[in-house]
Design a protein around this motif. Structure first.
Motif, mmCIF file in Angstrom:
data_model
loop_
_atom_site.group_PDB
_atom_site.id
_atom_site.type_symbol
_atom_site.label_atom_id
_atom_site.label_comp_id
_atom_site.label_asym_id
_atom_site.label_seq_id
_atom_site.Cartn_x
_atom_site.Cartn_y
_atom_site.Cartn_z
ATOM 1 N N LEU A 1 0.864 -1.174 0.000
ATOM 2 C CA LEU A 1 0.000 0.000 0.000
ATOM 3 C C LEU A 1 0.902 1.226 0.000
ATOM 4 C CD1 LEU A 1 -2.663 -1.069 2.658
ATOM 5 C CD2 LEU A 1 -2.844 -1.178 0.160
ATOM 6 N N THR A 2 0.597 2.165 -0.886
ATOM 7 C CA THR A 2 1.400 3.384 -0.959
ATOM 8 C C THR A 2 0.848 4.421 0.006
ATOM 9 O OG1 THR A 2 0.080 4.325 -2.754
ATOM 10 C CG2 THR A 2 1.958 2.921 -3.379
ATOM 11 N N SER A 3 1.611 5.490 0.181
ATOM 12 C CA SER A 3 1.211 6.530 1.132
ATOM 13 C C SER A 3 -0.091 7.227 0.736
ATOM 14 C CB SER A 3 2.337 7.552 1.296
ATOM 15 O OG SER A 3 2.662 8.125 0.048
ATOM 16 N N ASP A 4 -0.512 7.110 -0.533
ATOM 17 C CA ASP A 4 -1.802 7.694 -0.946
ATOM 18 C C ASP A 4 -2.919 6.641 -0.967
ATOM 19 O OD1 ASP A 4 -1.240 6.219 -3.209
ATOM 20 O OD2 ASP A 4 -1.331 7.913 -4.599
ATOM 21 N N ASP A 5 -2.717 5.518 -0.236
ATOM 22 C CA ASP A 5 -3.688 4.431 -0.080
ATOM 23 C C ASP A 5 -3.954 3.634 -1.350
ATOM 24 O OD1 ASP A 5 -4.072 4.782 2.664
ATOM 25 O OD2 ASP A 5 -5.608 6.307 2.334
ATOM 26 N N ASP B 1 7.974 1.508 -8.212
ATOM 27 C CA ASP B 1 9.031 2.405 -8.663
ATOM 28 C C ASP B 1 9.899 2.843 -7.489
ATOM 29 O OD1 ASP B 1 8.152 2.346 -11.308
ATOM 30 O OD2 ASP B 1 6.794 4.044 -11.004
ATOM 31 N N VAL B 2 11.195 2.987 -7.741
ATOM 32 C CA VAL B 2 12.111 3.508 -6.728
ATOM 33 C C VAL B 2 11.626 4.883 -6.303
ATOM 34 C CG1 VAL B 2 14.476 4.285 -6.317
ATOM 35 C CG2 VAL B 2 14.073 2.197 -7.613
ATOM 36 N N GLY B 3 11.586 5.115 -5.000
ATOM 37 C CA GLY B 3 11.136 6.397 -4.463
ATOM 38 C C GLY B 3 9.675 6.412 -4.036
ATOM 39 N N THR B 4 8.912 5.372 -4.383
ATOM 40 C CA THR B 4 7.512 5.290 -3.964
ATOM 41 C C THR B 4 7.459 5.074 -2.458
ATOM 42 O OG1 THR B 4 6.856 4.329 -6.083
ATOM 43 C CG2 THR B 4 5.352 4.005 -4.231
ATOM 44 N N GLU B 5 6.645 5.857 -1.771
ATOM 45 C CA GLU B 5 6.468 5.682 -0.329
ATOM 46 C C GLU B 5 5.446 4.589 -0.074
ATOM 47 O OE1 GLU B 5 5.570 9.336 1.653
ATOM 48 O OE2 GLU B 5 7.368 10.316 0.869
ATOM 49 N N VAL B 6 5.837 3.569 0.713
ATOM 50 C CA VAL B 6 4.930 2.480 1.049
ATOM 51 C C VAL B 6 4.637 2.501 2.534
ATOM 52 C CG1 VAL B 6 5.658 1.029 -0.870
ATOM 53 C CG2 VAL B 6 6.791 0.785 1.325
ATOM 54 N N VAL B 7 3.493 1.951 2.906
ATOM 55 C CA VAL B 7 3.053 1.895 4.303
ATOM 56 C C VAL B 7 3.618 0.632 4.937
ATOM 57 C CG1 VAL B 7 1.046 1.759 5.812
ATOM 58 C CG2 VAL B 7 0.938 3.110 3.710
ATOM 59 N N SER B 8 4.233 0.807 6.115
ATOM 60 C CA SER B 8 4.792 -0.327 6.847
ATOM 61 C C SER B 8 4.495 -0.146 8.326
ATOM 62 C CB SER B 8 6.293 -0.423 6.617
ATOM 63 O OG SER B 8 6.841 -1.489 7.333
ATOM 64 N N PRO B 9 3.865 -1.121 8.995
ATOM 65 C CA PRO B 9 3.388 -2.365 8.426
ATOM 66 C C PRO B 9 2.173 -2.145 7.542
ATOM 67 C CG PRO B 9 2.858 -2.274 10.765
ATOM 68 C CD PRO B 9 3.635 -1.038 10.437
ATOM 69 N N VAL B 10 1.984 -3.070 6.582
ATOM 70 C CA VAL B 10 0.907 -2.962 5.623
ATOM 71 C C VAL B 10 -0.428 -2.878 6.365
ATOM 72 C CG1 VAL B 10 0.541 -5.449 5.277
ATOM 73 C CG2 VAL B 10 0.047 -3.860 3.437
ATOM 74 N N GLY B 11 -1.308 -2.044 5.869
ATOM 75 C CA GLY B 11 -2.632 -1.901 6.460
ATOM 76 C C GLY B 11 -2.706 -0.902 7.601
ATOM 77 N N GLN B 12 -1.614 -0.208 7.909
ATOM 78 C CA GLN B 12 -1.654 0.761 9.007
ATOM 79 C C GLN B 12 -1.627 2.174 8.483
ATOM 80 O OE1 GLN B 12 0.066 0.201 12.624
ATOM 81 N NE2 GLN B 12 -0.719 -1.852 12.681
#
Length: 74
Positions: A38-42, A63-74
């Protein structure tokens, strides 16, 4: 007087992994077995895992540089 120890070993050389590196905690798996982040824009982005080591995963699909949510679903 010197002492020697001989150890038999097998060396395996692997190609370097190419892709985005993300923490394993950022990866979710749906009911069909598809891995995703999941990316930072959901947004959900399906990924393929290339390799993993020490809590980090190299993936295809993000893509390199994409912000992802960790842990997933939070």
């Amino acid at each position: 007087m010197s002492s020697r120890t001989l150890i038999e070993a097998e060396v395996i050389i692997v190609e370097p992994a190419i892709g985005s590196r993300i923490p394993v905690s950022a990866i979710g798996t749906d009911e069909n077995g598809q891995n995703y982040v999941l990316t930072s824009d959901d947004s959900r982005v399906d990924i393929d895992i290339v390799t993993a080591s020490r809590g980090m995963v190299i993936v295809d699909g993000v893509d390199v540089g994409t912000e992802v949510v960790s842990p997933v679903g939070q």
